[in-house]
Design a protein around this motif. Structure first.
Motif, PDB file in Angstrom:
ATOM      1  N   PRO A  44       0.825  -1.212   0.000  1.00 39.36           N
ATOM      2  CA  PRO A  44       0.000   0.000   0.000  1.00 39.36           C
ATOM      3  C   PRO A  44       0.859   1.263   0.000  1.00 39.36           C
ATOM      4  O   PRO A  44       1.809   1.369   0.760  1.00 39.36           O
ATOM      5  CB  PRO A  44      -0.791  -0.122   1.301  1.00 39.36           C
ATOM      6  N   CYS A  45       0.527   2.182  -0.882  1.00 39.24           N
ATOM      7  CA  CYS A  45       1.281   3.427  -0.943  1.00 39.24           C
ATOM      8  C   CYS A  45       0.433   4.563  -1.506  1.00 39.24           C
ATOM      9  O   CYS A  45       0.386   5.626  -0.947  1.00 39.24           O
ATOM     10  CB  CYS A  45       2.529   3.253  -1.804  1.00 39.24           C
ATOM     11  N   GLY A  46      -0.222   4.326  -2.613  1.00 40.65           N
ATOM     12  CA  GLY A  46      -0.901   5.408  -3.327  1.00 40.65           C
ATOM     13  C   GLY A  46       0.078   5.995  -4.318  1.00 40.65           C
ATOM     14  O   GLY A  46       0.183   5.544  -5.447  1.00 40.65           O
ATOM     15  N   GLN A  47       0.827   6.998  -3.870  1.00 42.41           N
ATOM     16  CA  GLN A  47       1.814   7.636  -4.743  1.00 42.41           C
ATOM     17  C   GLN A  47       3.003   8.058  -3.890  1.00 42.41           C
ATOM     18  O   GLN A  47       2.846   8.527  -2.764  1.00 42.41           O
ATOM     19  CB  GLN A  47       1.205   8.856  -5.424  1.00 42.41           C
ATOM     20  N   VAL A  48       4.202   7.893  -4.428  1.00 38.43           N
ATOM     21  CA  VAL A  48       5.408   8.334  -3.737  1.00 38.43           C
ATOM     22  C   VAL A  48       5.502   9.851  -3.882  1.00 38.43           C
ATOM     23  O   VAL A  48       5.429  10.383  -4.989  1.00 38.43           O
ATOM     24  CB  VAL A  48       6.664   7.640  -4.313  1.00 38.43           C
ATOM     25  N   VAL A  49       5.648  10.538  -2.758  1.00 40.42           N
ATOM     26  CA  VAL A  49       5.711  11.998  -2.781  1.00 40.42           C
ATOM     27  C   VAL A  49       7.118  12.527  -2.521  1.00 40.42           C
ATOM     28  O   VAL A  49       7.407  13.686  -2.828  1.00 40.42           O
ATOM     29  CB  VAL A  49       4.717  12.618  -1.777  1.00 40.42           C
ATOM     30  N   ALA A  50       7.994  11.680  -1.969  1.00 36.44           N
ATOM     31  CA  ALA A  50       9.374  12.092  -1.718  1.00 36.44           C
ATOM     32  C   ALA A  50      10.263  10.860  -1.720  1.00 36.44           C
ATOM     33  O   ALA A  50       9.820   9.765  -1.383  1.00 36.44           O
ATOM     34  CB  ALA A  50       9.492  12.809  -0.383  1.00 36.44           C
ATOM     35  N   ALA A  51      11.512  11.070  -2.108  1.00 38.09           N
ATOM     36  CA  ALA A  51      12.476   9.967  -2.118  1.00 38.09           C
ATOM     37  C   ALA A  51      13.847  10.501  -1.738  1.00 38.09           C
ATOM     38  O   ALA A  51      14.223  11.616  -2.111  1.00 38.09           O
ATOM     39  CB  ALA A  51      12.531   9.315  -3.494  1.00 38.09           C
ATOM     40  N   LYS A  52      14.562   9.699  -0.976  1.00 41.40           N
ATOM     41  CA  LYS A  52      15.926  10.049  -0.587  1.00 41.40           C
ATOM     42  C   LYS A  52      16.850   8.932  -1.045  1.00 41.40           C
ATOM     43  O   LYS A  52      16.611   7.762  -0.747  1.00 41.40           O
ATOM     44  CB  LYS A  52      16.007  10.220   0.928  1.00 41.40           C
ATOM     45  N   ARG A  53      17.885   9.295  -1.758  1.00 38.92           N
ATOM     46  CA  ARG A  53      18.833   8.309  -2.276  1.00 38.92           C
ATOM     47  C   ARG A  53      19.824   7.931  -1.191  1.00 38.92           C
ATOM     48  O   ARG A  53      20.486   8.783  -0.608  1.00 38.92           O
ATOM     49  CB  ARG A  53      19.563   8.898  -3.479  1.00 38.92           C
ATOM     50  N   GLN A  54      19.932   6.630  -0.911  1.00 40.55           N
ATOM     51  CA  GLN A  54      20.892   6.120   0.058  1.00 40.55           C
ATOM     52  C   GLN A  54      22.176   5.675  -0.636  1.00 40.55           C
ATOM     53  O   GLN A  54      23.263   5.908  -0.136  1.00 40.55           O
ATOM     54  CB  GLN A  54      20.290   4.929   0.814  1.00 40.55           C
TER      55      GLN A  54
END
Length: 84
Positions: A44-54
Motif C-alpha cells: 500500500p502506498c498510493g503515490q510516492v511523494v518524496a524519495a531520498k537516495r541512500q
C-alpha cells in the motif's frame, strides 16, 4: 562587427550542448518509478511523494498515505521494498 545571426549561430550549439535533463524532471521520473515498484510488489502506498537516495540502487520512498519503504536491489539482483 558581429551580426545577430552570428551570435545566435554561436549561442545555439553551446546551449544545446550544455542543456541536459533538469534535476526536477529526473526527480519526477524517479518518484513515478518508485511508485510503480511499490505497486508491483503489492504494497500500500498510493503515490510516492518524496524519495531520498541512500546509494546507487537504494532509496527511501515516502508515500502519500504516510508509509515509508526502503527500495533496493538485493544480492540476487531482485528489487525489494521493505516497510520502514
Amino acid at each position: 562587427m558581429i551580426t545577430r545571426a552570428r551570435v545566435w549561430a554561436l549561442i545555439f550549439p553551446l546551449a544545446t550542448f550544455f542543456a541536459g535533463t533538469s534535476p526536477a524532471a529526473q526527480d519526477v521520473t524517479l518518484l513515478k518509478d518508485l511508485t510503480s515498484v511499490i505497486m508491483l510488489l503489492d504494497m500500500p502506498c498510493g503515490q510516492v511523494v518524496a524519495a531520498k537516495r541512500q546509494a546507487d540502487t537504494d532509496h527511501i520512498a515516502s508515500c502519500e498515505n504516510g508509509s515509508r519503504y526502503r527500495i533496493f536491489v538485493n544480492a540476487a539482483g531482485r528489487v525489494v521494498a521493505q516497510k520502514q
